[in-house]
Design an enzyme around this catalytic site. Structure first.
Site, PDB file in Angstrom:
ATOM      1  N   GLU A  70       0.598  -1.144   0.068  1.00 49.37           N
ATOM      2  CA  GLU A  70       0.127  -0.060   0.187  1.00 49.37           C
ATOM      3  C   GLU A  70       0.977   1.322   0.094  1.00 49.37           C
ATOM      4  OE1 GLU A  70      -2.879  -0.366  -0.712  1.00 49.37           O
ATOM      5  OE2 GLU A  70      -3.617  -2.041   0.248  1.00 49.37           O
ATOM      6  N   TYR A 116     -16.755  15.783  17.750  1.00 46.15           N
ATOM      7  CA  TYR A 116     -15.423  15.202  17.934  1.00 46.15           C
ATOM      8  C   TYR A 116     -15.095  14.902  16.710  1.00 46.15           C
ATOM      9  CZ  TYR A 116     -17.050  15.528  22.438  1.00 46.15           C
ATOM     10  OH  TYR A 116     -17.628  15.807  23.725  1.00 46.15           O
TER      11      TYR A 116
END
Length: 219
Positions: A70, A116
């Site tokens: 990746e 949040y």
């Protein structure tokens, strides 16, 4: 603590939290003109220094283990914003589940259910499905419109960046919680933060959230 030691410590935290199943997931940190990346097929909770690969910023292997496939995804995040100093890619359960559903809005796959999420992560686009390890993943990161520091990868998981490893980990944890809440509330009437509330949070905390990420009157 060296960068390698920090990376190993963060890997153990992610494993202990249960959001890096098996040998999935990978982490990287930038050190000047080099990247330190977790090796392929290694469980993050079992990392040792010889499980880490050293690459240049072009992705060329310089030393150490064989890097995760990746790397293009990680490089895409670093190329997108020079302030990013660390990247966490996970196949965590709730983010992966949400990545298999239609995005909440054009710019954010994740709805703004809590302050949040807006404060710590910000808008999180859904990037198209690619085969794991595809170089196109990095190009998708670069091509996606609008500012962001986290994204969902369709049918795959998440990628999150921060100025350092601790910030990247904290954002990855917050994103996983936001995805959990999104999945749990998907089949019931729910309320999201309104545009004024989102704008206030984004301005106060310097998080990315553009008008295209707002769907007033929906949910």
């Amino acid at each position: 603590m060296t960068a390698a030691q920090q990376l190993i410590s963060i890997g153990r935290e992610l494993s202990a939290l249960g959001i890096s199943p098996g040998s999935s997931g990978n982490i990287s940190v930038r050190e000047g003109e080099r990247l330190l990346v977790t090796g392929t097929g290694v469980q993050l909770g079992d990392l040792r220094e010889d499980d880490l690969a050293v690459l240049d910023l072009d992705g060329t292997h310089l030393a150490g283990a064989r890097a995760s496939k990746e790397v293009p995804l990680h490089r895409g995040m670093y190329r997108r914003d020079p302030e990013f100093g660390a990247v966490v890619h996970l196949h965590s359960p709730w983010a992966t589940a949400l990545s298999c559903t239609p995005p909440w809005s054009e710019r954010s796959a994740v709805p703004p259910l809590t302050p949040y999420f807006v404060m710590r992560v910000g808008q999180t686009p859904l990037l198209p499905y690619r085969m794991p390890g595809s170089p196109q993943l990095g190009e998708d990161v670069l091509a996606a419109p609008g500012p962001f520091r986290a994204a969902l990868l369709a049918h795959h998981g998440s990628v999150v960046a921060g100025r350092d490893l601790r910030e990247a980990l904290d954002r990855a944890v917050e994103l996983e919680e936001a995805c959990r809440l999104a999945v749990l509330t998907a089949s019931v009437p729910r309320r999201v933060l309104d545009p004024a509330q989102i704008a206030e949070l984004a301005e106060r905390w310097g998080s990315p959230w553009t008008s295209e990420s707002v769907r007033p009157g929906q949910d």
